[in-house]
Write a protein that holds these residues in place. Structure first.
Motif, PDB file in Angstrom:
ATOM      1  N   ALA A  34       0.833  -1.210   0.000  1.00  0.00           N
ATOM      2  CA  ALA A  34       0.000   0.000   0.000  1.00  0.00           C
ATOM      3  C   ALA A  34       0.862   1.252   0.000  1.00  0.00           C
ATOM      4  O   ALA A  34       0.566   2.219  -0.725  1.00  0.00           O
ATOM      5  CB  ALA A  34      -0.941  -0.006   1.202  1.00  0.00           C
ATOM      6  N   LEU A  35       1.938   1.250   0.789  1.00  0.00           N
ATOM      7  CA  LEU A  35       2.843   2.400   0.797  1.00  0.00           C
ATOM      8  C   LEU A  35       3.484   2.608  -0.572  1.00  0.00           C
ATOM      9  O   LEU A  35       3.590   3.741  -1.055  1.00  0.00           O
ATOM     10  CB  LEU A  35       3.927   2.225   1.861  1.00  0.00           C
ATOM     11  N   LEU A  36       3.905   1.521  -1.212  1.00  0.00           N
ATOM     12  CA  LEU A  36       4.471   1.625  -2.565  1.00  0.00           C
ATOM     13  C   LEU A  36       3.444   2.181  -3.548  1.00  0.00           C
ATOM     14  O   LEU A  36       3.767   3.014  -4.397  1.00  0.00           O
ATOM     15  CB  LEU A  36       4.967   0.265  -3.057  1.00  0.00           C
ATOM     16  N   PHE A  37       2.208   1.705  -3.424  1.00  0.00           N
ATOM     17  CA  PHE A  37       1.138   2.190  -4.301  1.00  0.00           C
ATOM     18  C   PHE A  37       0.932   3.690  -4.093  1.00  0.00           C
ATOM     19  O   PHE A  37       0.806   4.450  -5.058  1.00  0.00           O
ATOM     20  CB  PHE A  37      -0.168   1.427  -4.042  1.00  0.00           C
ATOM     21  N   ILE A  38       0.890   4.126  -2.842  1.00  0.00           N
ATOM     22  CA  ILE A  38       0.677   5.540  -2.537  1.00  0.00           C
ATOM     23  C   ILE A  38       1.833   6.381  -3.084  1.00  0.00           C
ATOM     24  O   ILE A  38       1.622   7.456  -3.669  1.00  0.00           O
ATOM     25  CB  ILE A  38       0.478   5.744  -1.018  1.00  0.00           C
ATOM     26  N   ILE A  39       3.069   5.893  -2.927  1.00  0.00           N
ATOM     27  CA  ILE A  39       4.231   6.602  -3.482  1.00  0.00           C
ATOM     28  C   ILE A  39       4.126   6.679  -5.003  1.00  0.00           C
ATOM     29  O   ILE A  39       4.332   7.743  -5.599  1.00  0.00           O
ATOM     30  CB  ILE A  39       5.545   5.911  -3.048  1.00  0.00           C
ATOM     31  N   ALA A  40       3.788   5.564  -5.633  1.00  0.00           N
ATOM     32  CA  ALA A  40       3.652   5.541  -7.094  1.00  0.00           C
ATOM     33  C   ALA A  40       2.541   6.481  -7.554  1.00  0.00           C
ATOM     34  O   ALA A  40       2.704   7.204  -8.546  1.00  0.00           O
ATOM     35  CB  ALA A  40       3.392   4.115  -7.574  1.00  0.00           C
ATOM     36  N   ALA A  41       1.417   6.494  -6.833  1.00  0.00           N
ATOM     37  CA  ALA A  41       0.317   7.389  -7.187  1.00  0.00           C
ATOM     38  C   ALA A  41       0.733   8.848  -7.041  1.00  0.00           C
ATOM     39  O   ALA A  41       0.370   9.695  -7.863  1.00  0.00           O
ATOM     40  CB  ALA A  41      -0.905   7.083  -6.322  1.00  0.00           C
ATOM     41  N   ALA A  42       1.510   9.145  -6.013  1.00  0.00           N
ATOM     42  CA  ALA A  42       1.983  10.518  -5.805  1.00  0.00           C
ATOM     43  C   ALA A  42       2.930  10.951  -6.913  1.00  0.00           C
ATOM     44  O   ALA A  42       2.910  12.108  -7.343  1.00  0.00           O
ATOM     45  CB  ALA A  42       2.658  10.646  -4.448  1.00  0.00           C
ATOM     46  N   THR A  43       3.762  10.027  -7.393  1.00  0.00           N
ATOM     47  CA  THR A  43       4.686  10.391  -8.468  1.00  0.00           C
ATOM     48  C   THR A  43       3.937  10.719  -9.753  1.00  0.00           C
ATOM     49  O   THR A  43       4.457  11.449 -10.593  1.00  0.00           O
ATOM     50  CB  THR A  43       5.727   9.288  -8.764  1.00  0.00           C
ATOM     51  N   ASP A  44       2.711  10.210  -9.895  1.00  0.00           N
ATOM     52  CA  ASP A  44       1.897  10.550 -11.064  1.00  0.00           C
ATOM     53  C   ASP A  44       1.634  12.052 -11.087  1.00  0.00           C
ATOM     54  O   ASP A  44       1.732  12.696 -12.133  1.00  0.00           O
ATOM     55  CB  ASP A  44       0.581   9.773 -11.040  1.00  0.00           C
ATOM     56  N   TRP A  45       1.347  12.609  -9.929  1.00  0.00           N
ATOM     57  CA  TRP A  45       1.110  14.049  -9.847  1.00  0.00           C
ATOM     58  C   TRP A  45       2.428  14.813 -10.012  1.00  0.00           C
ATOM     59  O   TRP A  45       2.493  15.810 -10.729  1.00  0.00           O
ATOM     60  CB  TRP A  45       0.454  14.407  -8.512  1.00  0.00           C
ATOM     61  N   VAL A  46       3.485  14.324  -9.367  1.00  0.00           N
ATOM     62  CA  VAL A  46       4.778  15.017  -9.371  1.00  0.00           C
ATOM     63  C   VAL A  46       5.342  15.121 -10.787  1.00  0.00           C
ATOM     64  O   VAL A  46       5.765  16.200 -11.209  1.00  0.00           O
ATOM     65  CB  VAL A  46       5.787  14.304  -8.439  1.00  0.00           C
ATOM     66  N   ASP A  47       5.339  14.010 -11.544  1.00  0.00           N
ATOM     67  CA  ASP A  47       5.948  14.065 -12.880  1.00  0.00           C
ATOM     68  C   ASP A  47       5.180  14.997 -13.808  1.00  0.00           C
ATOM     69  O   ASP A  47       5.778  15.750 -14.575  1.00  0.00           O
ATOM     70  CB  ASP A  47       6.164  12.677 -13.482  1.00  0.00           C
ATOM     71  N   GLY A  48       3.848  14.975 -13.724  1.00  0.00           N
ATOM     72  CA  GLY A  48       3.051  15.861 -14.570  1.00  0.00           C
ATOM     73  C   GLY A  48       3.252  17.325 -14.217  1.00  0.00           C
ATOM     74  O   GLY A  48       3.413  18.181 -15.107  1.00  0.00           O
ATOM     75  N   TYR A  49       3.256  17.622 -12.930  1.00  0.00           N
ATOM     76  CA  TYR A  49       3.472  19.002 -12.474  1.00  0.00           C
ATOM     77  C   TYR A  49       4.834  19.509 -12.927  1.00  0.00           C
ATOM     78  O   TYR A  49       4.964  20.601 -13.479  1.00  0.00           O
ATOM     79  CB  TYR A  49       3.350  19.066 -10.946  1.00  0.00           C
ATOM     80  N   TYR A  50       5.853  18.708 -12.705  1.00  0.00           N
ATOM     81  CA  TYR A  50       7.224  19.081 -13.050  1.00  0.00           C
ATOM     82  C   TYR A  50       7.360  19.283 -14.562  1.00  0.00           C
ATOM     83  O   TYR A  50       7.986  20.255 -15.008  1.00  0.00           O
ATOM     84  CB  TYR A  50       8.177  17.993 -12.552  1.00  0.00           C
ATOM     85  N   ALA A  51       6.762  18.379 -15.347  1.00  0.00           N
ATOM     86  CA  ALA A  51       6.862  18.483 -16.807  1.00  0.00           C
ATOM     87  C   ALA A  51       6.186  19.759 -17.318  1.00  0.00           C
ATOM     88  O   ALA A  51       6.719  20.441 -18.196  1.00  0.00           O
ATOM     89  CB  ALA A  51       6.240  17.256 -17.460  1.00  0.00           C
ATOM     90  N   ARG A  52       5.013  20.072 -16.756  1.00  0.00           N
ATOM     91  CA  ARG A  52       4.313  21.278 -17.204  1.00  0.00           C
ATOM     92  C   ARG A  52       5.011  22.550 -16.727  1.00  0.00           C
ATOM     93  O   ARG A  52       5.155  23.508 -17.480  1.00  0.00           O
ATOM     94  CB  ARG A  52       2.860  21.260 -16.726  1.00  0.00           C
ATOM     95  N   LYS A  53       5.434  22.570 -15.478  1.00  0.00           N
ATOM     96  CA  LYS A  53       6.049  23.771 -14.899  1.00  0.00           C
ATOM     97  C   LYS A  53       7.331  24.158 -15.625  1.00  0.00           C
ATOM     98  O   LYS A  53       7.601  25.333 -15.864  1.00  0.00           O
ATOM     99  CB  LYS A  53       6.328  23.568 -13.417  1.00  0.00           C
ATOM    100  N   TYR A  54       8.147  23.163 -15.966  1.00  0.00           N
ATOM    101  CA  TYR A  54       9.439  23.436 -16.587  1.00  0.00           C
ATOM    102  C   TYR A  54       9.444  23.158 -18.093  1.00  0.00           C
ATOM    103  O   TYR A  54      10.504  23.048 -18.705  1.00  0.00           O
ATOM    104  CB  TYR A  54      10.540  22.647 -15.878  1.00  0.00           C
TER     105      TYR A  54
END
Length: 192
Positions: free
Chosen positions: A46-66
């Motif tokens: 579950a912790l791995l799933f939550i981390i993986a789900a969070a990276t979905d937001w992080v990669d998209g945010y980072y890609a759009r911002k920069y």
């Protein structure tokens, strides 16, 4: 390869570990949550799933911002999401925490939208995810995380939060799929 794509790849590379944690019987112990038992391997998954789900937001945010949006990222990001959600749902069915018919509907919707996107891509059209699809993703991630945690902390009071969230996710999955096809039906009608 840029940072957002590396983050997305890390989500894909976490998948085998996640699958093993839920598929193999480990004797690591368990937590007792009210009348529910949460194996430690499920907690770690579950912790791995939550981390993986969070990276979905992080990669998209980072890609759009920069301004690092790439074709590779456009391919990898939805692939990583679909692999993660599909694997989680299938494993939740396997361990008896989700009904198979719900998993089938959610996974089928993902295949249908992917098919529509492929047809659109063949016509040179990029179909972006809308707000309804983002809401679908959030509800799916919350539902899956709650179910993987065997409904912790709600199990203490006997409230089936994970199951309720799964049905909410199902509702938004069907609704967003319908919305996606209605808004993009011209792609199917106009394809050669």
């Amino acid at each position: 390869m840029n940072v957002p794509n590396k983050i997305t790849l890390s989500r894909i590379f976490l998948l085998p570990i996640f699958i093993i944690l839920l598929s193999v019987s480990f004797e690591w112990g368990e937590f007792n949550i009210g009348e529910t038992v949460l194996p430690i391997s499920h907690f770690v998954a579950a912790l791995l799933f939550i981390i993986a789900a969070a990276t979905d937001w992080v990669d998209g945010y980072y890609a759009r911002k920069y301004n690092l949006v790439t074709n590779l990222g456009k391919f990898l990001d939805p692939l990583a999401d679909k692999l993660l959600v599909s694997a989680a749902l299938i494993l939740l069915v396997e361990i008896g925490l989700a009904p198979a018919w719900v998993a089938i509907i959610i996974i089928s919707r993902e295949f249908a939208i992917t098919g529509l996107r492929l047809v659109a891509a063949g016509e040179g059209i990029v179909l972006a995810a809308g707000n309804m699809g983002k809401l679908k993703t959030v509800t799916q991630m919350v539902a899956i995380a709650a179910l993987l945690l065997h409904n912790y902390p709600f199990a203490y009071i006997g409230f089936p939060f994970g199951t309720i969230m799964l049905y909410i996710a199902l509702f938004f999955t069907v609704l967003s799929g319908y919305d996606y096809f209605v808004k993009n039906w011209h792609v199917m009608r106009g394809s050669k």
